[in-house]
Scaffold this motif. Structure first.
Motif, short mmCIF file in Angstrom:
data_model
loop_
_atom_site.label_atom_id
_atom_site.label_comp_id
_atom_site.label_asym_id
_atom_site.label_seq_id
_atom_site.Cartn_x
_atom_site.Cartn_y
_atom_site.Cartn_z
N THR A 142 8.39 3.78 -8.91
CA THR A 142 8.08 4.46 -7.66
C THR A 142 8.19 5.96 -7.83
O THR A 142 9.08 6.46 -8.51
CB THR A 142 9.00 4.00 -6.50
OG1 THR A 142 8.66 4.73 -5.33
CG2 THR A 142 10.47 4.24 -6.82
N LEU A 195 10.13 5.65 3.80
CA LEU A 195 8.92 5.73 2.98
C LEU A 195 7.69 6.09 3.79
O LEU A 195 6.59 6.10 3.28
CB LEU A 195 8.69 4.39 2.27
CG LEU A 195 9.80 3.96 1.33
CD1 LEU A 195 9.46 2.62 0.71
CD2 LEU A 195 10.04 4.99 0.25
N GLU A 230 4.02 2.09 -8.02
CA GLU A 230 4.16 2.25 -6.57
C GLU A 230 4.48 0.91 -5.94
O GLU A 230 3.78 0.40 -5.07
CB GLU A 230 2.89 2.87 -5.96
CG GLU A 230 2.73 4.32 -6.31
CD GLU A 230 3.96 5.15 -5.95
OE1 GLU A 230 4.42 5.07 -4.81
OE2 GLU A 230 4.46 5.88 -6.83
N GLN A 231 5.62 0.33 -6.37
CA GLN A 231 5.95 -1.05 -6.03
C GLN A 231 6.03 -1.30 -4.54
O GLN A 231 5.77 -2.40 -4.08
CB GLN A 231 7.27 -1.43 -6.70
CG GLN A 231 8.44 -0.52 -6.34
CD GLN A 231 9.02 -0.81 -4.99
OE1 GLN A 231 9.03 -1.93 -4.55
NE2 GLN A 231 9.49 0.21 -4.31
N HIS A 232 6.37 -0.28 -3.73
CA HIS A 232 6.52 -0.52 -2.30
C HIS A 232 5.18 -0.81 -1.62
O HIS A 232 5.14 -1.20 -0.46
CB HIS A 232 7.20 0.67 -1.62
CG HIS A 232 6.45 1.96 -1.76
ND1 HIS A 232 6.63 2.80 -2.83
CD2 HIS A 232 5.52 2.54 -0.97
CE1 HIS A 232 5.84 3.85 -2.68
NE2 HIS A 232 5.16 3.72 -1.56
N GLN A 279 12.66 5.20 -11.20
CA GLN A 279 12.42 6.19 -10.16
C GLN A 279 12.12 7.54 -10.78
O GLN A 279 12.74 7.92 -11.78
CB GLN A 279 13.66 6.36 -9.28
CG GLN A 279 13.97 5.23 -8.36
CD GLN A 279 15.19 5.56 -7.53
OE1 GLN A 279 16.31 5.46 -7.99
NE2 GLN A 279 14.96 5.98 -6.30
N GLN A 318 7.19 -1.08 4.63
CA GLN A 318 6.44 -1.64 3.51
C GLN A 318 6.65 -3.14 3.41
O GLN A 318 7.72 -3.66 3.69
CB GLN A 318 6.89 -0.98 2.19
CG GLN A 318 6.73 0.53 2.21
CD GLN A 318 5.29 0.97 2.34
OE1 GLN A 318 4.38 0.17 2.20
NE2 GLN A 318 5.08 2.24 2.59
N THR A 354 8.51 7.72 -5.14
CA THR A 354 9.26 8.11 -3.96
C THR A 354 10.74 8.10 -4.31
O THR A 354 11.33 7.02 -4.44
CB THR A 354 9.00 7.13 -2.79
OG1 THR A 354 7.61 7.08 -2.54
CG2 THR A 354 9.72 7.58 -1.54
#
Length: 687
Positions: free
Chosen positions: A414, A621, A388-390, A285, A625, A416
């Motif tokens: 991510t 988010l 940006e895995q989501h 993160q 997602q 985020t």
């Protein structure tokens, strides 16, 4: 396969009496398509119905239940005029019963003169008169029966009432089986929670029942934590392989700056994971600009030093190409061969890449979903990095990992920032690294909140910024839940700015095709465009160092996490950067607090914690997602309060009580299916 005893709960909602095609449509809009959805559609409030013999102005603002006698009608001639029925209570006190857009004949039939009617509704004052607008109950006194003192209020949509949902809930409860207990007995006794079925019945009967609400929230959190532990256990049991780099590539890497402490710590954690035979499952993160790419590069170099290949998955072509360019520059001069593969690559170039990948000539492949499609073969895939895995579904990540003979190490990233509570709730099967400090040279972004009444001044300031050689983003919000209106808002703003700045203004929005959008972004990145008007489709990670100003319209409509990510678009090249948050109209107390926090801090993790508190977990988010587990019964407050106990209870079940074996384990398996976490066991995070 779902246990048979749960089948009545997962039947289509049309099995309930009275649910036909017409009623199914508004239920579908509420996300209620099965019996279990009705049961988990918990009331958000309640009405306390006060029985009264006489009207009293002191009850204004409360829902009263009283017998009244209609004495006259006041019905206007205009279709827009309300229909009023004058009625009196037993003591002769007057009240108006008001209906808007109602047929006069229907009103007169509902209230025959001089015939008593039992009436329930919210008592209000209108000048010197008392009135009840659209009473919720009207019937002869003998038909009133025994009304509950408290009535549940449910989330609704057009064509649906709380009374109708309550009737469906009653039927659904009759279908719901009694289930064995999955909560550890000591914890259940300490919390004084009811059993599962009883908790459901109680919360629908009395939405203020905190014990029932807490029990149901705990069940959902417990099922989630158990699923994550099972995923982690399964992943840890798989035999991967240890990847120990010899340092030759990393030692030869010439960086223009020293890694931050957070980067060095994260790199060491990843290196330690990759030296283990069990596959790494790690979440990285970090805010925009915190240096995730360098950390990922070090992990990829370790894989290459160990003689294996690395795959770097990006959500869009423009981001994939940017990562390719960034890593090519960063790793220039090293003995490592890098290639890119996207959906646009065709013909001989694509064939050459596929051959190099299969032969092992290519050490690192960067690309979009194209890198895990059929026909793409890796000689020896050792590490997968997902950016940006989501933005990716679980199945997509699994397809990529399936390209390896043995489970590869997995690093997901991510930009985020995620609150600690949600990190444990959503990513409990992963180890977590946090980049909580910025590389040197990045100045804090100055954030200002400006009224939209001062739009002319903002545009003038934008002109001065452009004249000084700067570039800027101008972000328009999603006005309604449709891409069309989203596009219209952005197009209107772009047209207005073009009338002032001409061809220096570009536009991107969600309905543009990828190549068209990429072309505009390329013109902006090259400096050909001075202003980029965009909806929230601005790609995370796209670098435009000269863009040091961002204007966000209707900032009060965005979540804090979204605002923070958008703000991170500027300032990437260092130097002074400004974010202007344009607010419209009168702000609520919550909106004022959110925008004040944006002015106060650039700390994404602090902002994420506050966003969770203010907006809830479901939409943190910005959009739901693919692959993320949603909570229907557990509020953010419940997550914070109950998650440690649920995590501990799940660990106790796995470590002491034999997991899903035995009596309690069988009950816990039912919980996994009941809360639809069984898919998490086999799919979640492709672990």
């Amino acid at each position: 396969m779902r246990p048979e005893r749960l089948n009545p709960l997962f039947a289509e909602i049309t099995v309930l009496k009275g649910v036909g095609n017409q009623l199914a449509k508004p239920l579908e809009r509420l996300g209620l398509s099965r019996v279990v959805d009705i049961l988990f559609h918990l009331p958000t409030g309640w009405i306390d119905r006060i029985p009264r013999e006489e009207l009293d102005i002191a009850d204004a603002g409360r829902v009263v239940a009283i017998t009244l006698t209609p004495v006259s009608y006041r019905i206007g001639t205009s279709a827009r005029a309300p229909a009023r029925v004058q009625a009196v209570d037993g003591a002769g006190n007057h009240v108006s019963l008001v209906y808007f857009r109602a047929n006069s004949g229907w009103v007169k039939k509902l209230f025959p003169l001089n015939e008593p009617r039992f009436v329930s509704g919210k008592l209000e004052t209108y000048g010197q008169e008392l009135q009840i607008i659209h009473p919720d109950i009207v019937c002869p006194p003998q038909e009133a029966g025994e009304l509950p003192g408290r009535e549940a209020i449910y989330p609704l949509t057009e064509g649906m009432t709380s009374k109708r949902i309550a009737g469906l809930v009653e039927q659904a409860l009759e279908r719901a089986p009694e289930l064995p207990e999955w909560i550890e007995p000591g914890l259940l006794a300490k919390q004084q929670w009811p059993r599962w079925h009883e908790a459901l019945a109680r919360i629908h009967a009395d939405p203020a029942d905190e014990k029932a609400r807490g029990r149901l929230a705990y069940d959902e959190i417990f099922a989630t934590q158990l699923a994550l532990l099972l995923v982690r256990g399964e992943a840890r049991s798989k035999r991967g392989r240890a990847l120990k780099g010899d340092g030759r590539l990393r030692d030869a890497l010439k960086l223009p700056y020293a890694p931050t402490g957070a980067q060095a710590r994260s790199i060491a954690e990843i290196e330690g994971d990759m030296q283990q035979a069990r596959p790494m499952l790690r979440l990285l993160q970090g805010d925009v600009g915190s240096g995730k790419t360098l950390v990922a590069a070090m992990a990829l170099l370790i894989a290459a030093e160990a003689g294996t290949q690395g795959a770097f998955l990006a959500p869009t072509e423009i981001l994939a190409r940017q990562h390719y360019e960034t890593l090519s520059r960063m790793l220039a001069g090293l003995d490592i061969r890098i290639a890119i593969l996207t959906g646009r690559d065709k013909g001989k170039a694509r064939e050459a890449t596929l051959m190099g990948l299969a032969s092992g000539e290519i050490d690192l492949l960067i690309g979009t979903h194209a890198i895990f499609q059929d026909g793409v073969t890796y000689r020896d895939l050792g590490l997968v990095v997902v950016d940006e895995q989501h933005r990716f579904g679980v199945a997509q990540r699994m397809l990529l990992q399936a390209k390896a003979e043995r489970p590869p190490h997995l690093l997901v990233m991510t930009a985020t920032p995620i609150p600690r509570t949600l990190t444990l709730a959503q990513y409990g099967e992963m180890d977590v690294s946090r980049l909580d400090e910025m590389p040197p040279g990045r100045e804090p972004i100055e954030t200002r909140v400006v009224s939209e009444d001062r739009l002319v001044e903002v545009v003038d300031a934008l002109g001065r910024h452009l004249d000084g050689g700067g570039q800027a983003y101008w972000v328009c919000p999603l006005v309604e839940e449709s891409e069309k209106s989203d596009m219209a808002a952005a197009e209107a703003r772009a047209e207005a700015l073009r009338s002032r700045f001409g061809d220096r203004v570009g536009l991107v929005h969600g309905r543009m095709k990828g190549p068209e959008k990429d072309a505009v972004m390329a013109r902006f990145s090259s400096g050909e465009l001075g202003v980029l008007v965009a909806t929230t489709v601005i790609e995370v990670g796209v670098d435009v160092p000269n863009a040091r100003l961002i204007v966000i319209e209707h900032a009060d409509r965005f979540g804090l996490a979204q605002l923070h990510q958008l703000r991170g678009r500027v300032g990437r090249g260092g130097g002074q950067s400004i974010c202007l948050l344009l607010r419209g109209g009168q702000l609520s107390e919550t909106s004022r607090a959110r925008l004040a926090l944006m002015r106060e801090t650039n700390d994404g993790f602090r902002i994420a914690e506050e966003d969770l508190r203010l907006r809830g977990a479901g939409e943190l988010l910005g959009t739901r997602q693919s692959g993320e587990m949603q909570f229907r019964l557990a509020t953010p407050e419940a997550l914070t309060e109950l998650l440690p106990a649920a995590n501990g209870d799940a660990r106790l079940l796995v470590d002491r009580d034999g997991g899903l074996q035995g009596e309690r384990g069988a009950a816990a398996r039912l919980a996994l299916y009941l809360f639809e976490r069984e898919s998490a066991v086999s799919l979640l995070r492709s672990g």
